[in-house]
Design an enzyme around this catalytic site. Structure first.
Site, PDB file in Angstrom:
ATOM      1  N   THR A   4       0.822  -1.210   0.000  1.00  0.00           N
ATOM      2  CA  THR A   4       0.000   0.000   0.000  1.00  0.00           C
ATOM      3  C   THR A   4       0.854   1.258   0.000  1.00  0.00           C
ATOM      4  O   THR A   4       0.459   2.294  -0.533  1.00  0.00           O
ATOM      5  CB  THR A   4      -0.936  -0.030   1.228  1.00  0.00           C
ATOM      6  OG1 THR A   4      -1.809  -1.134   1.072  1.00  0.00           O
ATOM      7  CG2 THR A   4      -1.750   1.235   1.367  1.00  0.00           C
ATOM      8  N   SER A  47       1.202  -7.524  -1.325  1.00  0.00           N
ATOM      9  CA  SER A  47       1.948  -8.581  -0.617  1.00  0.00           C
ATOM     10  C   SER A  47       1.139  -9.858  -0.420  1.00  0.00           C
ATOM     11  O   SER A  47       1.688 -10.874   0.002  1.00  0.00           O
ATOM     12  CB  SER A  47       2.506  -8.068   0.714  1.00  0.00           C
ATOM     13  OG  SER A  47       1.518  -8.033   1.717  1.00  0.00           O
ATOM     14  N   THR A  80       1.675  -4.579   4.193  1.00  0.00           N
ATOM     15  CA  THR A  80       1.527  -4.988   5.591  1.00  0.00           C
ATOM     16  C   THR A  80       0.853  -6.352   5.739  1.00  0.00           C
ATOM     17  O   THR A  80       0.962  -6.977   6.779  1.00  0.00           O
ATOM     18  CB  THR A  80       0.706  -3.950   6.388  1.00  0.00           C
ATOM     19  OG1 THR A  80      -0.605  -3.864   5.827  1.00  0.00           O
ATOM     20  CG2 THR A  80       1.372  -2.585   6.364  1.00  0.00           C
ATOM     21  N   ASP A  81       0.162  -6.816   4.672  1.00  0.00           N
ATOM     22  CA  ASP A  81      -0.618  -8.054   4.824  1.00  0.00           C
ATOM     23  C   ASP A  81       0.250  -9.267   5.151  1.00  0.00           C
ATOM     24  O   ASP A  81      -0.160 -10.148   5.903  1.00  0.00           O
ATOM     25  CB  ASP A  81      -1.442  -8.333   3.555  1.00  0.00           C
ATOM     26  CG  ASP A  81      -2.638  -7.397   3.437  1.00  0.00           C
ATOM     27  OD1 ASP A  81      -2.858  -6.600   4.379  1.00  0.00           O
ATOM     28  OD2 ASP A  81      -3.347  -7.449   2.418  1.00  0.00           O
TER      29      ASP A  81
END
Ligand code: SIN
Length: 318
Positions: A4, A47, A80-81
């Site tokens: 992101t 990700s 971040t996932d």
């Protein structure tokens, strides 16, 4: 790596955004730093699409950068996932080297895309670079998100949309001069599997009515290890238990973790189920999966002093 932090809104945000759109050269223009910056774009993806092949390439690049005397530290952008999985991977394959050469590897990302009016990426990126420049801060692998610094192993995404997405992950209080505890008993870095050499490990979740017949399919697919995302303290339904016991009898590696999200897994279940498996300690299922892959791979490595995957995994868990 993308994420992101490199994302762009679709139709002014009306249809959300797409991760991994802005090149690293553009993102790094936001960095206020006296040191020259070398940009490397290894991938630019959402990700959720991360692969083991990319982890292999990333691990090699990190080792090269840590060994390069001209590089004082590394900041990596990542979605971040799956950041916590990549963070644990780096901790296990180059965390020891980073400490030995006194450098930092800082992983950062964002929850809002680059063109959002309140984008959090620039601040995270600048805090990550400032941490690299901070000579008093400890060396090793860390994450920086939402103004907090996390030892790599502590990172767990816990909120789907909050800027403080790593809420409940234990942060490091640099202002109190605290050094991170060495939670792992691994005294050297684990070998990085080459692109085609990753052991296949799957996650199986326990839930009401969980069955065990899919485990047969996994065996046929060549799955070498399973991480149980157990209920509560790593418990398992008796039907799924039967499938997992058969998997272990055939030589499969089994690790028990929990779908709960916080807390540790006991080394044995009080009802005696899966007694030949290992508890994942404080590793959540995705992190336990990475740890088990690396432990299985290292157990085949001649240099690893013929340790079993159980020895190596137990050391990772600490
Ligand atoms: C991603 O993980 O690439 C998208 C979500 C994010 O970065 O927060």
């Amino acid at each position: 790596m993308g994420g992101t932090i490199a994302g762009l809104q679709v139709n002014g945000g009306g249809q959300g955004y797409l991760a991994g759109q802005v090149p690293i050269e553009t993102l790094s223009e936001q960095i206020k730093c006296k040191l020259p910056i070398k940009n490397i774009q290894l991938s630019n993806i959402d990700s959720c699409d991360m692969t083991e092949a990319l982890l292999s390439q990333l691990g090699q690049k990190m080792v090269e950068a840590l060994q390069d005397p001209h590089i004082v530290g590394i900041v990596m952008t990542h979605g971040t996932d799956t950041m916590e999985e990549t963070a644990l991977f780096l901790e296990l394959v180059c965390g020891y080297l980073a400490k030995a050469v006194g450098k930092k590897v800082i992983i950062t990302g964002a929850m809002l895309p680059a063109d959002h009016p309140e984008a959090d990426g620039p601040d995270n990126l600048n805090k990550a670079v400032a941490l690299v420049e901070d000579k008093g801060a400890p060396s090793g692998v860390f994450g920086v998100m939402g103004g907090k610094v996390f030892p790599a192993r502590n990172m767990s995404k816990r909120h789907t949309s909050s800027i403080d997405t790593f809420v409940n992950s234990e942060a490091l209080h640099l202002d109190q001069g605290r050094q991170p505890k060495d939670s792992t008993k691994v005294s050297e870095d684990l070998p990085i599997p080459s692109i085609d050499n990753w052991p296949r490990v799957e996650i199986v979740t326990n839930h009401i009515g969980a069955k065990g017949d899919q485990i047969e399919v996994y065996k046929k697919l060549g799955v070498q290890g399973i991480v149980l995302a157990g209920t509560g303290g790593g418990t398992v339904h008796h039907d799924l238990n039967a499938g997992l016991e058969a998997f272990m009898k055939d030589g499969g590696a089994l690790v028990r973790s929990s779908r709960v999200g916080l807390g540790k897994i006991p080394s044995q279940l009080s009802n005696g189920r899966l007694s030949a498996s290992l508890g994942a300690g404080d590793l959540n299922p995705p992190k336990a999966r990475i740890a088990l892959q690396l432990a299985l791979f290292a157990s085949l490595d001649a240099k690893a002093n013929a340790l079993s995957w159980q020895d190596i995994f137990a050391r990772i868990v600490g």
